[in-house]
Enzyme design. Structure first.
Site: not given
Ligand code: HPA
Length: 285
Positions: A213, A87, A236, A114
């Protein structure tokens, strides 16, 4: 750094003046993972904009408020949303909320995020306890003159992710009938997602997860002697694993789907961490 200490102290004093609770456990709830804080009782909510010197979160899916309240019997300070290096915040700004939590008296920090799954055994939606990390962000919040009031110049990182907490998270997941993994988190700067070649390279280096992060917070917390539990939600599979592009909507859709499991896991592991803090305090008199 001297200035940082004073500002962190002032923010901590401000936050504690808003509540009679004295949380010893902090949480940082990442993208789409903020629901835990909505269930706290006796809670107060303080937007980051009202906390002196606090950076404001601009990322989609991040609310940007501190919720101090109770999960069962355990008082916690939960950050709904964090700021990221991508950011444009300096690493000092990214680590500042961790400094504030430390000055509030937090002894354990639960970080959530995430992440993309690199380990082929993971599936979308999997929860992974972080066992170690690779700092590939090219930055470190401890660069610059060291303020010994925060901690040592060269903090040890051999067990950055406290082993007993990892075990208790696993046990809590087992009791809840949840599948849980352990893995190494590679932290990159972002904000573009990785290329498939970068993912192959990260896998070769021993990474199971990739995200943007957490690492500055871990380093700052470890310097202050705060113990860490970190849990990733595999939103993902990382770039190139599946024959499809990555997008942030998918990331948020996955966190929404696993929120309930995530909240249940956090609630189950918290009493164990609280008990450990109590017993440690008793032992140390
Ligand atoms: N890559 C980096 N950061 C992320 C991803 C990713 O595939 N998915 C969620 N945060």
């Amino acid at each position: 750094m001297t200035e940082t200490f004073r500002l962190a102290d002032a923010a901590a004093t401000f936050l504690l003046s808003q509540t009679s609770l004295r949380p010893q456990i902090g949480l940082v709830l990442g993208s789409g993972l903020g629901a835990f804080a909505d269930q706290l009782t006796e809670s107060i909510r303080i937007p980051y904009a009202q906390i002196p010197s606090f950076p404001r979160s601009t990322a989609v899916g991040h609310l940007g408020q501190m919720v101090i309240g109770k999960a069962g019997d355990t008082a916690v300070a939960a950050m709904q949303g964090r700021v990221h290096l991508y950011e444009g915040y300096s690493v000092g700004e990214v680590a500042f909320p961790t400094r504030v939590l430390g000055r509030m008296g937090i002894q354990a920090l639960i970080l959530t995020n995430a992440a993309g799954g690199i380990n082929l055994a993971y599936k979308q939606g999997a929860l992974v306890v972080i066992s170690d990390h690779l700092n590939l962000q090219g930055q470190n919040p401890l660069v610059g003159p060291n303020d010994e009031r925060f901690g040592p110049r060269f903090p040890d990182m051999t067990q950055a992710y406290y082993k007993p907490y990892r075990g208790w998270a696993r046990e809590a997941a087992d009791k809840l009938g949840q599948t849980i993994h352990e893995g190494v988190y590679a932290g990159l700067l972002g904000p573009s997602y990785e290329t498939p070649a970068e993912i192959r390279y990260l896998r070769t280096m021993g990474a199971d997860l990739v995200g943007m992060s957490t690492i500055p917070e871990v380093i700052a917390a470890r310097q202050m002697g705060i113990k860490i539990l970190a849990i990733s939600c595999v939103t993902n599979m990382a770039a190139g694993i599946l024959d499809q592009p990555l997008d942030h909507q998918e990331v948020l859709a996955t966190t929404t789907r696993v929120q309930a499991d995530f909240v249940a896991l956090l609630r189950a592991v918290l009493p164990e961490i609280a008990k450990d803090i109590r017993e440690r305090a008793r032992r140390e008199g």
